[in-house]
Motif scaffolding. Structure first.
Motif, PDB file in Angstrom:
ATOM      1  N   ALA A  39       0.828  -1.203   0.000  1.00 30.42           N
ATOM      2  CA  ALA A  39       0.000   0.000   0.000  1.00 30.42           C
ATOM      3  C   ALA A  39       0.868   1.261   0.000  1.00 30.42           C
ATOM      4  O   ALA A  39       0.533   2.252  -0.658  1.00 30.42           O
ATOM      5  N   LEU A  40       1.986   1.237   0.712  1.00 30.11           N
ATOM      6  CA  LEU A  40       2.883   2.390   0.713  1.00 30.11           C
ATOM      7  C   LEU A  40       3.563   2.576  -0.631  1.00 30.11           C
ATOM      8  O   LEU A  40       3.815   3.708  -1.054  1.00 30.11           O
ATOM      9  N   ILE A  41       3.852   1.492  -1.311  1.00 31.16           N
ATOM     10  CA  ILE A  41       4.469   1.603  -2.630  1.00 31.16           C
ATOM     11  C   ILE A  41       3.467   2.143  -3.644  1.00 31.16           C
ATOM     12  O   ILE A  41       3.793   2.987  -4.465  1.00 31.16           O
ATOM     13  N   LEU A  42       2.231   1.669  -3.562  1.00 31.04           N
ATOM     14  CA  LEU A  42       1.223   2.092  -4.534  1.00 31.04           C
ATOM     15  C   LEU A  42       0.711   3.493  -4.278  1.00 31.04           C
ATOM     16  O   LEU A  42       0.232   4.154  -5.188  1.00 31.04           O
ATOM     17  N   ASN A  43       0.789   3.964  -3.043  1.00 35.78           N
ATOM     18  CA  ASN A  43       0.328   5.301  -2.715  1.00 35.78           C
ATOM     19  C   ASN A  43       1.415   6.017  -1.897  1.00 35.78           C
ATOM     20  O   ASN A  43       1.310   6.117  -0.685  1.00 35.78           O
ATOM     21  N   PRO A  44       2.452   6.532  -2.556  1.00 37.98           N
ATOM     22  CA  PRO A  44       3.577   7.114  -1.827  1.00 37.98           C
ATOM     23  C   PRO A  44       3.225   8.411  -1.101  1.00 37.98           C
ATOM     24  O   PRO A  44       3.962   8.841  -0.230  1.00 37.98           O
ATOM     25  N   VAL A  59       9.757   7.203 -10.243  1.00 37.06           N
ATOM     26  CA  VAL A  59       9.809   5.774 -10.557  1.00 37.06           C
ATOM     27  C   VAL A  59       8.610   5.061  -9.951  1.00 37.06           C
ATOM     28  O   VAL A  59       7.965   4.238 -10.609  1.00 37.06           O
ATOM     29  N   VAL A  60       8.283   5.394  -8.712  1.00 37.67           N
ATOM     30  CA  VAL A  60       7.143   4.763  -8.042  1.00 37.67           C
ATOM     31  C   VAL A  60       5.842   5.130  -8.753  1.00 37.67           C
ATOM     32  O   VAL A  60       4.955   4.293  -8.921  1.00 37.67           O
ATOM     33  N   GLU A  61       5.723   6.370  -9.199  1.00 41.63           N
ATOM     34  CA  GLU A  61       4.527   6.788  -9.931  1.00 41.63           C
ATOM     35  C   GLU A  61       4.402   6.033 -11.248  1.00 41.63           C
ATOM     36  O   GLU A  61       3.299   5.638 -11.641  1.00 41.63           O
ATOM     37  N   ARG A  62       5.525   5.813 -11.936  1.00 46.29           N
ATOM     38  CA  ARG A  62       5.494   5.055 -13.195  1.00 46.29           C
ATOM     39  C   ARG A  62       5.073   3.597 -12.960  1.00 46.29           C
ATOM     40  O   ARG A  62       4.281   3.052 -13.703  1.00 46.29           O
ATOM     41  N   VAL A  63       5.593   3.018 -11.902  1.00 49.03           N
ATOM     42  CA  VAL A  63       5.215   1.641 -11.572  1.00 49.03           C
ATOM     43  C   VAL A  63       3.732   1.575 -11.240  1.00 49.03           C
ATOM     44  O   VAL A  63       3.024   0.665 -11.654  1.00 49.03           O
ATOM     45  N   GLN A  64       3.245   2.585 -10.517  1.00 49.78           N
ATOM     46  CA  GLN A  64       1.825   2.617 -10.160  1.00 49.78           C
ATOM     47  C   GLN A  64       0.975   2.753 -11.423  1.00 49.78           C
ATOM     48  O   GLN A  64      -0.074   2.107 -11.544  1.00 49.78           O
ATOM     49  N   LEU A  66       1.784   1.703 -14.422  1.00 47.66           N
ATOM     50  CA  LEU A  66       1.851   0.446 -15.159  1.00 47.66           C
ATOM     51  C   LEU A  66       0.972  -0.624 -14.524  1.00 47.66           C
ATOM     52  O   LEU A  66       0.362  -1.435 -15.223  1.00 47.66           O
ATOM     53  N   ILE A  67       0.922  -0.628 -13.198  1.00 42.85           N
ATOM     54  CA  ILE A  67       0.100  -1.633 -12.515  1.00 42.85           C
ATOM     55  C   ILE A  67      -1.381  -1.349 -12.709  1.00 42.85           C
ATOM     56  O   ILE A  67      -2.185  -2.258 -12.837  1.00 42.85           O
ATOM     57  N   SER A  68      -1.750  -0.095 -12.740  1.00 48.48           N
ATOM     58  CA  SER A  68      -3.176   0.256 -12.824  1.00 48.48           C
ATOM     59  C   SER A  68      -3.744   0.038 -14.220  1.00 48.48           C
ATOM     60  O   SER A  68      -4.943   0.036 -14.398  1.00 48.48           O
ATOM     61  N   ARG A  69      -2.908  -0.168 -15.231  1.00 48.40           N
ATOM     62  CA  ARG A  69      -3.405  -0.382 -16.597  1.00 48.40           C
ATOM     63  C   ARG A  69      -3.948  -1.754 -16.787  1.00 48.40           C
ATOM     64  O   ARG A  69      -3.735  -2.701 -16.219  1.00 48.40           O
TER      65      ARG A  69
END
Length: 69
Positions: A39-44, A59-64, A66-69
């Protein structure tokens, strides 16, 4: 100096199944820690110590994204 060797007084249980049960917290605590860190990684923005390096937040925003797509 050699250590003494102990032999078993009765044979190993070949016919009986060995049952070992974990306590409830042995699975609950690692699961809770994993979900909290995820949860901390997905919502920094919720991480109160998330300051400093803006590149890591990108980087964390980009990963988020990519995961949400």
């Amino acid at each position: 100096m050699s250590a003494p060797t102990y032999s078993r007084t009765h044979p190993a249980t070949a016919g009986r199944a060995v049952s070992s049960r974990l306590p409830w917290w042995a699975l609950a605590l690692p699961t809770l820690a994993f979900i909290t860190l995820l949860a901390l990684i997905l919502n920094p923005a919720e991480a109160h110590a998330a300051g400093g390096d803006p590149a890591m937040s990108h980087v964390v925003e980009r990963v988020q994204q990519l995961i949400s797509r």
